[in-house]
Design an enzyme around this catalytic site. Sequence first.
Site, PDB file in Angstrom:
ATOM      1  N   LYS A  23       0.833  -1.191   0.000  1.00  0.00           N
ATOM      2  CA  LYS A  23       0.000   0.000   0.000  1.00  0.00           C
ATOM      3  C   LYS A  23       0.879   1.257   0.000  1.00  0.00           C
ATOM      4  CE  LYS A  23      -3.298  -0.101   3.050  1.00  0.00           C
ATOM      5  NZ  LYS A  23      -4.755  -0.115   2.854  1.00  0.00           N
ATOM      6  N   ARG A  92      -2.964   2.809   8.928  1.00  0.00           N
ATOM      7  CA  ARG A  92      -3.285   1.524   8.307  1.00  0.00           C
ATOM      8  C   ARG A  92      -2.034   0.668   8.169  1.00  0.00           C
ATOM      9  NH1 ARG A  92      -8.241   2.342   4.656  1.00  0.00           N
ATOM     10  NH2 ARG A  92      -8.459   4.592   4.650  1.00  0.00           N
ATOM     11  N   GLY A 101      -7.845  -7.561   5.216  1.00  0.00           N
ATOM     12  CA  GLY A 101      -8.638  -7.741   6.425  1.00  0.00           C
ATOM     13  C   GLY A 101      -7.903  -8.430   7.564  1.00  0.00           C
ATOM     14  N   MET A 103      -5.024  -7.432   9.122  1.00  0.00           N
ATOM     15  CA  MET A 103      -4.397  -6.609  10.150  1.00  0.00           C
ATOM     16  C   MET A 103      -5.249  -5.362  10.399  1.00  0.00           C
ATOM     17  SD  MET A 103      -0.425  -7.250   9.363  1.00  0.00           S
ATOM     18  CE  MET A 103      -0.684  -6.661   7.719  1.00  0.00           C
ATOM     19  N   ARG A 336      -3.153  -1.001  -6.829  1.00  0.00           N
ATOM     20  CA  ARG A 336      -2.228  -2.143  -6.910  1.00  0.00           C
ATOM     21  C   ARG A 336      -2.574  -2.899  -8.182  1.00  0.00           C
ATOM     22  NH1 ARG A 336      -5.178  -5.319  -1.973  1.00  0.00           N
ATOM     23  NH2 ARG A 336      -7.134  -5.575  -3.089  1.00  0.00           N
ATOM     24  N   HIS A 452      -3.806 -43.209  -2.614  1.00  0.00           N
ATOM     25  CA  HIS A 452      -4.136 -43.918  -3.850  1.00  0.00           C
ATOM     26  C   HIS A 452      -5.264 -43.201  -4.588  1.00  0.00           C
ATOM     27  CE1 HIS A 452      -6.292 -47.039  -6.192  1.00  0.00           C
ATOM     28  NE2 HIS A 452      -5.061 -47.419  -6.490  1.00  0.00           N
ATOM     29  N   ARG A 611       7.537 -48.261 -16.820  1.00  0.00           N
ATOM     30  CA  ARG A 611       8.099 -48.764 -15.556  1.00  0.00           C
ATOM     31  C   ARG A 611       7.710 -50.221 -15.390  1.00  0.00           C
ATOM     32  NH1 ARG A 611       6.250 -46.157  -9.950  1.00  0.00           N
ATOM     33  NH2 ARG A 611       4.335 -47.278 -10.427  1.00  0.00           N
ATOM     34  N   SER A 766      15.131 -41.265 -13.455  1.00  0.00           N
ATOM     35  CA  SER A 766      13.881 -40.531 -13.275  1.00  0.00           C
ATOM     36  C   SER A 766      13.591 -40.518 -11.781  1.00  0.00           C
ATOM     37  CB  SER A 766      12.756 -41.219 -14.040  1.00  0.00           C
ATOM     38  OG  SER A 766      11.560 -40.503 -13.845  1.00  0.00           O
ATOM     39  N   GLY A 768      11.644 -40.494  -8.574  1.00  0.00           N
ATOM     40  CA  GLY A 768      10.314 -40.775  -8.062  1.00  0.00           C
ATOM     41  C   GLY A 768      10.222 -40.042  -6.729  1.00  0.00           C
ATOM     42  N   ASP A 771       8.012 -41.421  -3.556  1.00  0.00           N
ATOM     43  CA  ASP A 771       8.627 -42.416  -2.691  1.00  0.00           C
ATOM     44  C   ASP A 771       9.883 -41.856  -2.033  1.00  0.00           C
ATOM     45  OD1 ASP A 771       6.635 -44.110  -3.281  1.00  0.00           O
ATOM     46  OD2 ASP A 771       7.863 -45.704  -4.129  1.00  0.00           O
ATOM     47  N   CYS A 834       9.344 -38.031 -12.256  1.00  0.00           N
ATOM     48  CA  CYS A 834       7.998 -38.487 -12.600  1.00  0.00           C
ATOM     49  C   CYS A 834       7.109 -38.597 -11.374  1.00  0.00           C
ATOM     50  CB  CYS A 834       8.035 -39.803 -13.369  1.00  0.00           C
ATOM     51  SG  CYS A 834       8.718 -41.172 -12.423  1.00  0.00           S
ATOM     52  N   TYR A 854      13.779 -33.018 -17.875  1.00  0.00           N
ATOM     53  CA  TYR A 854      12.337 -32.941 -18.093  1.00  0.00           C
ATOM     54  C   TYR A 854      11.594 -33.201 -16.782  1.00  0.00           C
ATOM     55  CZ  TYR A 854      12.249 -38.070 -18.020  1.00  0.00           C
ATOM     56  OH  TYR A 854      12.366 -39.379 -17.640  1.00  0.00           O
TER      57      TYR A 854
END
Lengths: 882, 882
Positions: A23, A92, A101, A103, A336, A452, A611, A766, A768, A771, A834, A854
Amino acid sequence: MSQKWVYEFAEGSKDMKGLLGGKGANLAEMTNLGLPVPPGFTITTEACNTYLATGGFPEGLMDQVREALDSLESKMGKTLGDVNDPLLVSVRSGSKFSMPGMMDTVLNLGLNDESVKGLAAQTENERFAQDSYRRFIQMFGKIVMDIDGEKFEELLDEAKKAIGTEADTDLTAQDLSELVLKFKALYASETGSDFPQDPADQLSLAIKAVFESWNNNRARVYRRREKISDDLGTAVNVQSMVFGNKGEDSGTGVAFTRNPATGEKGHYGDYLPNAQGEDVVSGSRNAHPLTFLEERHPDCYSRLIEIMGILEGHYRDMCDIEFTVEQGTLWMLQTRVGKRTAVAALRLAVEFETEGAIDKKEAVGRVDPHALDQLLHPQFDPDADFEIIAKGMNASPGAAVGAVVFTSAAAVEAAEDGREVVLVRRMTDPDDLPGMIAANGILTSAGGKTSHAAVVSRGMGKPCVCGAEAIKIGKDSFSVGDVVVNEGDVISIDGSTGIVVLGAVPTKEPELSPEFRTVLGWADEYRRMGVWANADTPEDALRARDFGAEGIGLCRTEHMFLGERLPIIQRFILAESDLDEEAALGDLLEVQRDDFVGIFEAMDGLPVTIRLLDPPLHEFLPHREDLRIEMAELESAGKKDSDEYREKERFSRATLEWEEANPMLGLRGCRLGLYKPGLYTMQVRAIIEAAVIRKKAGGDPRVEIMVPLVVMAEELQRLRKEIVATATTVMSAEGVEVDYTVGTMIEVPRAALTAGEVAQDADFFSFGTNDLTQTAWAFSRDDVEAKLIPHYMESGLLTRNPFETVDPAGVGRLVEIAVKEGREAKAGLKIGVCGEHGGDPESITFFEGAGLDYVSCSPFRVPVARLAAAQASIGLGGDATR
Amino acid sequence: MSQKWVYEFAEGSKDMKGLLGGKGANLAEMTNLGLPVPPGFTITTEACNTYLATGGFPEGLMDQVREALDSLESKMGKTLGDVNDPLLVSVRSGSKFSMPGMMDTVLNLGLNDESVKGLAAQTENERFAQDSYRRFIQMFGKIVMDIDGEKFEELLDEAKKAIGTEADTDLTAQDLSELVLKFKALYASETGSDFPQDPADQLSLAIKAVFESWNNNRARVYRRREKISDDLGTAVNVQSMVFGNKGEDSGTGVAFTRNPATGEKGHYGDYLPNAQGEDVVSGSRNAHPLTFLEERHPDCYSRLIEIMGILEGHYRDMCDIEFTVEQGTLWMLQTRVGKRTAVAALRLAVEFETEGAIDKKEAVGRVDPHALDQLLHPQFDPDADFEIIAKGMNASPGAAVGAVVFTSAAAVEAAEDGREVVLVRRMTDPDDLPGMIAANGILTSAGGKTSHAAVVSRGMGKPCVCGAEAIKIGKDSFSVGDVVVNEGDVISIDGSTGIVVLGAVPTKEPELSPEFRTVLGWADEYRRMGVWANADTPEDALRARDFGAEGIGLCRTEHMFLGERLPIIQRFILAESDLDEEAALGDLLEVQRDDFVGIFEAMDGLPVTIRLLDPPLHEFLPHREDLRIEMAELESAGKKDSDEYREKERFSRATLEWEEANPMLGLRGCRLGLYKPGLYTMQVRAIIEAAVIRKKAGGDPRVEIMVPLVVMAEELQRLRKEIVATATTVMSAEGVEVDYTVGTMIEVPRAALTAGEVAQDADFFSFGTNDLTQTAWAFSRDDVEAKLIPHYMESGLLTRNPFETVDPAGVGRLVEIAVKEGREAKAGLKIGVCGEHGGDPESITFFEGAGLDYVSCSPFRVPVARLAAAQASIGLGGDATR
């Protein structure tokens, strides 16, 4: 000389948000643009932080405030507390990032028993002056002195009751003047001292209150949710008051320079005559469109339009403005860069580029990748009314409506009958897959965002709300508090927000705007990393390709063993001779080969990373607990001699052989491939045979075989030999050469720590990271995401869920070690990720820094990842550090 | 010039074992000591390795062999293959480490159709010559040419049958000469070429065969078991033959310079007249004591005694000798430092030191720490006869005899009746603890060396055989193949070897010799690291202290919640109000405090590291599966309305709330402490109150509070604050100051990777290498130790079980990172290890290198660890690298 703690507006600029807050910085910018901003000054966030650290004002602060106030008074020709024509100021908060809202704000500061008379004289409005004073005492008491606000409200109610009204506006100047006395008495009894009459005392207390509001509970919770750091602190803006509530020639409004919902050109806003800013924000009165201002105050209106043009030209972006008209004079109170919907963000980026305001690179940086996701799925109609009965985690975006079913079988049956259903389960497991495919959406009462249900749903692009712990699931109904929802009742879920609604909510289909494709096209020009997708079926692969995926980074093969194929893999597990085992493998070979042909066809010319089988064998068996209960029931029914019983007994023995205490750390992945070598040989055979079929048909299959759960170089070395031997056998039998590579997942800490050795036999790595997070943190996602992680987030131990955004210090460090040592051992080693993190913008920024080639994510995240990867490349990506 | 592949004996020395093998090096040493060694030469292990790598003899090898042979022939005045007086040689393998019987030997090489006549003439013994030739063809055919040995045996049997005898000795020279013809015919038909008549061909084929024997299956398996590297290769010793079978004035023997079983002074050995070395080793004839030689050949005997003195003086150790007497002349065929029992090793170390042959440091290095373990537990009487019915893993050393019971309750009942039992279970869990305490030993059919049964048994010093997979456990019997063992039948188990025997085997109690204490005393002088113990009870603590523990590195508190206290923790878990919860915690506080008072008393003046509660809450609940079956049974019995059913239902709901998919990675350790704060507060209260009680009683409690399963610095920071607050409250209430420290386990990869941050709030680190191995490898010990690890060891993927010996590349690297970064953040941070690896000698060497301050292990391993730590300090420790 002490540090500079106070900046007059003219001393700042929009680039000083860290020091002056958003602000303050923008007020400074507007002041310097020559726009009509009520004069004032800003106390820095550094002053706040020093105050919070030491518990006292920093040295020199109040002297600098006094100087700035002197300057303000001379500028305004008014003096704080003046009995004739008092200066009033607002105080302010304003931090670097907008926290609406959260503070505290104090208005009308400077009023006291004397200056209230001056205000009355000046405005020729005794009632206005008394009302302003009453409001000031109330606000000051509540916010600065922490008096329960209800007590002021009670006094106000009493005053209204005394004259038999319910409207504040019916209170006369006299009534209000009496209320002021009562408020002051309340103040004195609550605080033990009189209401401060010296404006300097008022100001110093108000500044303290704003500083302290940085650490109030609301603000802390908000920062946690929005991932804003706790150590930024807030600035304090002290600004001369202007009044939009001085009569019908006054008013206040908010405006956007373009439509923030659609991005459409044209001004857009609300105006409320005879009102203060707070009235607009609270929505307590109906606002008018800006045209109202145009009709009433054409001069003000045209000045406003002119200013909006200046601001947009200056900020080169859509601006959000707050303004006040005081007796016909326009004042700018705030501006802003405006918040916007994803749709608007895309349109604005494209249009500002077309208009020449920004270049393509900046346009790419203007769109929040997180927001894109919502555009790809149906949403609840924003105009619909509905009542939320429960909230869970927003596990997979999109809205779904359907009748409740509690089993996979019921979902499948319903789908066959053409009925639309939502599958409700405590948690899902691979057995539930057919039901998940058949259902419109999935709702679970346990499990987190990487459970899952969540992972599979995201992969399918199916809406899912998970871990809605308030839901208690029974046999054919579920309850939330008093609400009971029976099988067949219709519910609606929104996987983008985690909302569960009883009844059907109308939904809106997603529309992919041309701007969407334009911005992603630009992103592709800037992005270094490839964006691949995790896809297990030809349909998913095609969808991913349509979203721009440049390959498949993870094709899970375990889903290919489920449904009607489950009996075959069960025959393999229960086989009592090598012959039985081979026969089952032969049948699996047939079906797997067809699967791969389809995927290679869908991804023709692009890499497909397959895989090899990853889950433990017991995942393909019924639950032992259920078997034992069914056996107990058969036994008490005197059917212990039946074939059914014997069948269950065989399964029960098999579960005993294969069940595990911690399946996550058990006999799965390449361990199973080494323990039961026939499985992987069959899979490699199916893969290479499928590639041969595609080649013979003129296709261009690009095969990448990926070995899961390697923890030692020796495992990969052994398996690579076996894979090459099998592939060679198939190719020479078929007389067709297929190019293929063999790589490994890095998903266990030891694999990362020995990456230099592992790389010897890997054509690619790759990560994982799911895991890897589970093992590096010892966090089983099934167990910690519903209870522990929410608890840690709430109590501030965690600021991010490490399953959503990669943890740089732990998992990230392992990634960096593996990249460095893997490439030292093998120059140019191709490395991707991946895990779920592959679709998370902040994680993508991390992976860009780590030098990955990638990222691979679920098809629906591909657009998000393309944009995030581009932003990471051009240094505009979100940050994963805590 | 080519490399030197061949060394005449005089060119070598005992320090060249790597190049010449143990046998060759010691033959060289004896030759240079002027002892009567039949001349010969050694082909190096490097030649073997080159051959194995390239598949052909290295360049120059056979030229060097020819030269050495020339030299040998001229030394002996005989020529290979000579028709008048042929030189015969033996060709024997010999690697760096002794691998008895694992590789190949060919004797009598040099015989052919011509030289056999010369041998007959020289020995004036036609029969001897023909028998030698026949044996050579047989040995050569079998070993060098891989002909099935049975075929030679059949021809031999036919020859004996033809003359109606069963004894080889009845065959005449003529019979044997005919047999030679048949053997040659067999050789030709099996190999497709005639038996080689040229001794050079014979030699070259024999050398190849010895080289190749390095990789035969027997040798590979042996090396795996003994942890001998596959790339050492074998040397080949070519030595002129001497014959102990030339008549009654000849013979052969083995001797030790001291008693290898007891270490007693005095010569010790066997002598067999008219025999070759192989006859002694095979034990086919009864040997005589050395006094027999003294009587028959006093000259030879006194020369032998003199030589033994020379060897012992030279080697400064007990030597093991093979010798042959050929027609009254003594020849030394082999010597080496002799293998010995643990008892003998200790006595020899002390006596050689007393005699001044070695210093204390060398004496400490002379004892294998692994061997010490057996001295601390009862053993099967070595003279007893018994039949093994099954073998499992040697999980906790010592022998136990008792009647079979299948439940913890039955074991407890038996113990109360004074009956001795062995508890037999598939696996154990904390519920079985009372039964494990009551039983003499534990036998499980599943789970590995770090399964619950194994770890707890070792902690108690109770014999345990685990993972005996051949055992199928039924309701009240178990079977192994055809053998059925009923409840109440007596069995014996030996936890040092993994053996299970039906019936009672007599056992021998352990004796702690004075030498044992002497050697450990010396070890303590050299050792840098402290040796602490893992102990949960005052009894264990006292035992550990008696074994020399200098502190408790791990006092697990979860065992304190079991047995009769289980209902209290269950009340806590099932509590439906804060009040119930607090009441349960109050009761736990009482009992915990008493536990700690006892332990502090036992360890007065020494540090006691108490780990706050670690396991997940569901470990204190019944198994859900059992509950559901019991409920199903109650239901079918129409008792669904009973209190019993409702009770089970409550438990069932609780298990549903607390059960986990992967408990190892779930809500346990400090996570539980943060989720259910009352638990840790209660424990800290109990600890500090106990310390106050001890201080008031004049004791010196040294309190170290250890927080388990930290993965983020924030967890420890939060808990440390809470611990300090609780401790301060207790101390000021009691008016007593207690010194205590607060530290953390490093047992999850992320904790190691962020050790610099974690160290900020830690007074000490203690590595929990069990869990660190489980998480870094994604190896759940319950799941992988019984199936996967054995499979990996057999197939050569693993050479060591990472749960037994710390894995340097993975877990070890995490340890090194944490030590380095922890101490960088906090200089002098105290760091220890309290996982099972703390008692493993090779791991202890690793920890010495990593700079740890102490190791902590189960009480019975303390002596082992003291010795291993000393050996590590003086650079003589075993190596953990693969």
